[in-house]
Write a protein that holds these residues in place. Structure first.
Motif, mmCIF file in Angstrom:
data_model
loop_
_atom_site.group_PDB
_atom_site.id
_atom_site.type_symbol
_atom_site.label_atom_id
_atom_site.label_comp_id
_atom_site.label_asym_id
_atom_site.label_seq_id
_atom_site.Cartn_x
_atom_site.Cartn_y
_atom_site.Cartn_z
ATOM 1 N N ARG A 7 0.867 -1.171 -0.093
ATOM 2 C CA ARG A 7 0.124 -0.015 -0.046
ATOM 3 C C ARG A 7 0.804 1.152 -0.157
ATOM 4 O O ARG A 7 0.469 2.150 -0.897
ATOM 5 N N ARG A 8 1.912 1.175 0.881
ATOM 6 C CA ARG A 8 2.717 2.425 0.839
ATOM 7 C C ARG A 8 3.535 2.424 -0.550
ATOM 8 O O ARG A 8 3.773 3.630 -0.782
ATOM 9 N N ASN A 9 3.881 1.553 -1.364
ATOM 10 C CA ASN A 9 4.349 1.608 -2.599
ATOM 11 C C ASN A 9 3.451 2.074 -3.687
ATOM 12 O O ASN A 9 3.886 2.347 -4.736
ATOM 13 N N ARG A 10 2.376 1.896 -3.606
ATOM 14 C CA ARG A 10 1.166 2.161 -4.541
ATOM 15 C C ARG A 10 1.375 3.864 -4.525
ATOM 16 O O ARG A 10 1.352 4.685 -3.812
ATOM 17 N N ILE A 11 1.095 4.262 -6.009
ATOM 18 C CA ILE A 11 1.300 5.828 -6.329
ATOM 19 C C ILE A 11 -0.310 5.907 -6.447
ATOM 20 O O ILE A 11 -1.033 5.660 -7.167
ATOM 21 N N ILE A 16 -0.225 11.043 -8.955
ATOM 22 C CA ILE A 16 -0.255 11.272 -10.335
ATOM 23 C C ILE A 16 -0.388 12.371 -10.942
ATOM 24 O O ILE A 16 0.157 13.022 -12.012
ATOM 25 N N VAL A 17 -1.441 13.027 -10.518
ATOM 26 C CA VAL A 17 -2.030 14.485 -10.895
ATOM 27 C C VAL A 17 -0.953 15.486 -10.834
ATOM 28 O O VAL A 17 -0.342 16.396 -11.728
ATOM 29 N N TRP A 18 -0.183 15.459 -9.524
ATOM 30 C CA TRP A 18 0.624 16.220 -9.100
ATOM 31 C C TRP A 18 1.790 16.219 -10.039
ATOM 32 O O TRP A 18 2.586 17.146 -10.444
ATOM 33 N N LEU A 19 2.461 14.992 -10.429
ATOM 34 C CA LEU A 19 3.620 14.727 -11.195
ATOM 35 C C LEU A 19 3.228 15.146 -12.612
ATOM 36 O O LEU A 19 4.193 15.804 -13.082
ATOM 37 N N VAL A 21 1.385 17.758 -13.481
ATOM 38 C CA VAL A 21 1.366 18.975 -13.550
ATOM 39 C C VAL A 21 2.634 19.644 -13.438
ATOM 40 O O VAL A 21 3.076 20.598 -14.225
ATOM 41 N N LEU A 22 3.498 18.962 -12.576
ATOM 42 C CA LEU A 22 4.927 19.385 -12.577
ATOM 43 C C LEU A 22 5.680 19.216 -13.790
ATOM 44 O O LEU A 22 6.584 20.069 -14.219
ATOM 45 N N ILE A 23 5.329 17.927 -14.457
ATOM 46 C CA ILE A 23 6.121 17.687 -15.788
ATOM 47 C C ILE A 23 5.580 19.033 -16.880
ATOM 48 O O ILE A 23 6.467 19.661 -17.530
ATOM 49 N N ILE A 24 4.367 19.257 -16.954
ATOM 50 C CA ILE A 24 3.825 20.471 -17.872
ATOM 51 C C ILE A 24 4.381 21.728 -17.386
ATOM 52 O O ILE A 24 4.823 22.420 -18.418
#
Length: 281
Positions: A7-11, A16-19, A21-24
């Motif tokens: 569970r801790r390793n799941r994203i 995913i949304v924040w990632l 946004v940061l990539i954009i």
């Protein structure tokens, strides 16, 4: 245990949304810089006929042309103004923050609030009074005409950051130094300054960015082309080379290099200083 680890390793969806946004945001910031660098190696036809392509012939001489056509003079002027501003801000703000921390009464709060009042002043509102003051002092159209106002407008936020950092320095160090016979200046020089390198690095980067890119004061207080700084010089430079945009782009790249290099060299201290200054005091 295995389920809790999985569970801790799941994203999660939020991550995913924040990632995304940061990539954009990274693309929006990095690509214009990449385009300017690539265009600085092109000629006129290469820029306008193949806007998105890589240079077919890498014109390194664009940088030499830009340097010889005046960028060198603007570059040196900006170095002088920025170095003078940084030195003045670091010396004055560290002294002021140290003095405020040494006061043990309400006077400390009064002095701090008086300095913070400078944040309420807009540089644009002060243009006319500053112009008349510098003219009456006889220092208009000199490096001092830029360095002095730059220092004045960077003092409030710099004192705020450095004072916040100084408050977090253990008082035991100061008390031990006093017992050993150290003076306040020795405590400032041998204890506070060495420990405050992260926040001082933050102040240096923020001040350098401001002094290097400031445009309004540099336009109003400097008349001669021999003392114009990079922001004003680039405007004049581009007007004189309307048909050679490759050289203009090369000048822009040269103008950006010092701040980029400074941040790369001091980025670890900058991040540590921002973090420390934001949670203390």
């Amino acid at each position: 245990m295995a389920r809790s680890k999985s569970r801790r390793n799941r994203i999660g969806i939020g991550e995913i949304v924040w990632l995304a946004v940061l990539i954009i945001l990274a693309i929006l910031i990095i690509y214009p810089m990449f385009w300017i660098v690539m265009s600085s190696f092109k000629d006129y036809n290469g820029i306008f006929k193949d806007v998105w392509g890589l240079p077919k012939e890498w014109l390194f001489e664009n940088y030499k042309t830009a340097w010889d056509r005046g960028i060198s003079n603007y570059f040196i002027n900006s170095l002088i103004v920025s170095a003078g501003t940084i030195a003045g801000v670091v010396v004055l703000t560290t002294f002021a923050a140290f003095g405020i921390c040494q006061l043990k009464n309400k006077l400390a709060s009064v002095c701090f609030l008086a300095i913070m009042g400078g944040l309420l002043l807009s540089p644009q509102v002060c243009l006319l009074p500053l112009y008349m003051l510098l003219k009456n002092m006889g220092i208009k159209d000199t490096y001092a005409a830029l360095i002095i106002p730059y220092i004045a407008f960077r003092i409030p936020v710099s004192v705020m950051l450095i004072r916040s950092f100084f408050i977090g320095i253990p008082k035991d160090l100061e008390e031990s130094a006093l017992i050993d016979g150290a003076s306040l200046f020795q405590i400032y020089r041998k204890i506070y300054l060495p420990l405050s390198k992260p926040i001082v690095s933050t102040v240096v980067i923020m001040t350098a960015y401001y002094a290097w890119n400031e445009f309004v004061f540099a336009t109003m207080f400097i008349d001669s082309s021999q003392r114009q700084t990079i922001p004003v010089g680039l405007m004049v430079f581009s007007d004189g080379l309307m048909t050679n945009w490759g050289v203009v782009m090369a000048g822009m790249v040269i103008a950006c290099l010092p701040i980029i290099v400074l941040f790369i060299v001091m980025q670890k201290s900058f991040i540590r200083g921002i973090t420390a200054g934001s949670v203390k005091g």
